[in-house]
Design a protein around this motif. Sequence first.
Motif, mmCIF file in Angstrom:
data_model
loop_
_atom_site.group_PDB
_atom_site.id
_atom_site.type_symbol
_atom_site.label_atom_id
_atom_site.label_comp_id
_atom_site.label_asym_id
_atom_site.label_seq_id
_atom_site.Cartn_x
_atom_site.Cartn_y
_atom_site.Cartn_z
ATOM 1 N N TYR A 8 0.800 -0.919 0.085
ATOM 2 C CA TYR A 8 0.133 -0.295 0.202
ATOM 3 C C TYR A 8 0.572 1.317 0.156
ATOM 4 O O TYR A 8 1.839 1.415 0.220
ATOM 5 C CB TYR A 8 -0.515 0.150 1.021
ATOM 6 C CG TYR A 8 -2.002 0.907 1.440
ATOM 7 C CD1 TYR A 8 -3.291 1.050 1.241
ATOM 8 C CD2 TYR A 8 -1.282 2.187 1.768
ATOM 9 C CE1 TYR A 8 -3.890 2.188 0.852
ATOM 10 C CE2 TYR A 8 -1.692 3.365 2.356
ATOM 11 C CZ TYR A 8 -3.700 3.318 2.152
ATOM 12 O OH TYR A 8 -3.898 4.608 2.391
ATOM 13 N N ASP A 9 0.585 2.269 -0.777
ATOM 14 C CA ASP A 9 1.256 3.571 -0.808
ATOM 15 C C ASP A 9 0.797 4.550 -1.193
ATOM 16 O O ASP A 9 -0.605 4.407 -1.896
ATOM 17 C CB ASP A 9 2.866 3.410 -1.716
ATOM 18 C CG ASP A 9 3.901 4.349 -1.894
ATOM 19 O OD1 ASP A 9 3.914 5.153 -0.191
ATOM 20 O OD2 ASP A 9 4.602 4.766 -2.029
ATOM 21 N N VAL A 10 1.166 5.976 -0.122
ATOM 22 C CA VAL A 10 0.361 6.823 -0.847
ATOM 23 C C VAL A 10 1.389 8.325 -1.429
ATOM 24 O O VAL A 10 2.264 8.204 -0.570
ATOM 25 C CB VAL A 10 -0.611 7.213 0.590
ATOM 26 C CG1 VAL A 10 -1.673 9.016 -0.055
ATOM 27 C CG2 VAL A 10 -1.456 6.517 0.943
ATOM 28 N N HIS A 11 1.002 9.075 -2.140
ATOM 29 C CA HIS A 11 1.869 10.513 -2.522
ATOM 30 C C HIS A 11 0.659 10.998 -2.980
ATOM 31 O O HIS A 11 -0.214 11.258 -3.457
ATOM 32 C CB HIS A 11 2.789 10.423 -3.691
ATOM 33 C CG HIS A 11 4.222 9.550 -3.275
ATOM 34 N ND1 HIS A 11 5.106 9.816 -2.930
ATOM 35 C CD2 HIS A 11 4.456 7.712 -3.350
ATOM 36 C CE1 HIS A 11 6.189 8.813 -2.618
ATOM 37 N NE2 HIS A 11 5.287 7.868 -2.523
ATOM 38 N N ALA A 12 1.288 12.395 -2.028
ATOM 39 C CA ALA A 12 1.014 13.698 -2.568
ATOM 40 C C ALA A 12 1.365 14.666 -3.656
ATOM 41 O O ALA A 12 2.266 14.262 -4.307
ATOM 42 C CB ALA A 12 0.703 15.002 -0.854
ATOM 43 N N LEU A 21 4.942 0.608 -8.681
ATOM 44 C CA LEU A 21 5.737 0.330 -8.265
ATOM 45 C C LEU A 21 5.829 0.736 -6.819
ATOM 46 O O LEU A 21 6.479 -0.306 -6.059
ATOM 47 C CB LEU A 21 7.244 1.334 -8.949
ATOM 48 C CG LEU A 21 6.674 1.249 -10.595
ATOM 49 C CD1 LEU A 21 8.062 1.036 -11.367
ATOM 50 C CD2 LEU A 21 6.801 0.219 -11.714
ATOM 51 N N HIS A 22 5.956 1.611 -6.286
ATOM 52 C CA HIS A 22 6.386 1.282 -4.714
ATOM 53 C C HIS A 22 5.627 0.221 -3.766
ATOM 54 O O HIS A 22 5.978 -0.258 -2.692
ATOM 55 C CB HIS A 22 6.280 2.315 -3.900
ATOM 56 C CG HIS A 22 7.313 4.029 -4.294
ATOM 57 N ND1 HIS A 22 7.134 4.920 -3.579
ATOM 58 C CD2 HIS A 22 8.443 3.617 -5.200
ATOM 59 C CE1 HIS A 22 7.998 6.043 -4.476
ATOM 60 N NE2 HIS A 22 8.929 5.151 -5.056
ATOM 61 N N ALA A 23 4.137 0.388 -3.969
ATOM 62 C CA ALA A 23 3.144 -0.638 -3.732
ATOM 63 C C ALA A 23 3.821 -1.831 -4.196
ATOM 64 O O ALA A 23 3.622 -3.010 -3.147
ATOM 65 C CB ALA A 23 1.717 -0.250 -3.811
HETATM 66 MG MG MG Z 1 7.001 5.949 -1.457
#
Ligand code: MG
Length: 391
Positions: free
Chosen positions: A235-239, A271-273
Amino acid sequence: MSKAPETAIHVLIPAAGCGVRSGAGRPKQYLALAGKTVLRHTLEKFIQIQGVKSIRVIIDPAHADMYAQSVAGLDLPPPVPGAATRKQSVYNGLAALGEADENDIVLIHDAARPFVSAEAIHALLDAMQTAEAATLAAPIPDTLVHADYSAIDRNEVRAIQTPQAFRLNVLKRAHEAFKGDDSFTDDAGLVAAQGHKIFFVDGPRDNFKITTAEDIRMAERLFTAQMQTRTGFGYDVHAFDPAPADKIRLGGVDIPHGRKLLGHSDADVILHALTDALLGTIGEGDIGQLFPPSDMQWKNADSALFLAEAVRRVQACGGRIIHADITVIAEEPKIGPHRLGIQARIADLLGLPVNCIGIKATTSEGLGFTGRREGIVAQAVATVSLPNLSS
Ligand code: MG
């Protein structure tokens, strides 16, 4: 352990054959099964045996590249060049043990018997406390007959396996005595012909030699039975960056867009998730641990590097990635027009067909931070097949 501690054990693995009977297109010892070559599976069985002082693999120099790939990362001396026959190849291997003591034990094992168990090897070594020569040999449960159907007493016959174990001087003398005689197909045969008793140790039936195409299928089934399937979640979040931009990086693809995501690297939330999902399958932490944002070398890094490291780590565990499924939660940009491009890029990065990569996108119906267009969420699930790490 199972032998006098002063007795060193040397292992010779003749692997110079070209295995033409399997019809597999490459020598059977270099076939990849369950993520490793047959030879590597075999070698790993002997590396874990206590008291083994040296392991020498005898190869066809024409296979040097396949051999090097096959044993990458294993601590082994250089391979010994083989010869025209298995017997001559073993002789070369014995010559390579020049410094060894005459009373040391030498184990000869077929490269193409990857299912040999530590228990069987220890049972053989136990027998060598009193024997000069011993071999694994399997009793035959089937009724045995000649072609005219006259009976063969199955209690009087054995299917000979390897490893075979010898006092070094005994095996050397037998090889010297029968130099030039290529009628022998195993080393115990040579030693028996010198008048030595060969001690039989019951060998498990799954310690078979991969020879034919049918054997390869049977080996695949046995290896598959030793594999487990694991699923990892990421799981990932970016603003969003308030500053205007001309493109945004998502799923390894640059998409024309007026805003990009904020992050230390390229902020590729997909790609981070996915990287975290893969790391989850092998219990190796998360992307922030492996590539800390405090480390300047990851400033503006291409997140494909992070994913590649997760792939490498799964493969280093003997794992094979089977499938990845990704959901992106975003009001913008629209993922639909770029879905196939992202799918193809991720398939390429994971070495999978495109139909093993799911890419789905949804909005959050205007709700929450994604609904307010403050950022993007990505979720990923990865499935891998791994050797049974818990056993
Ligand atoms: Mg990230």
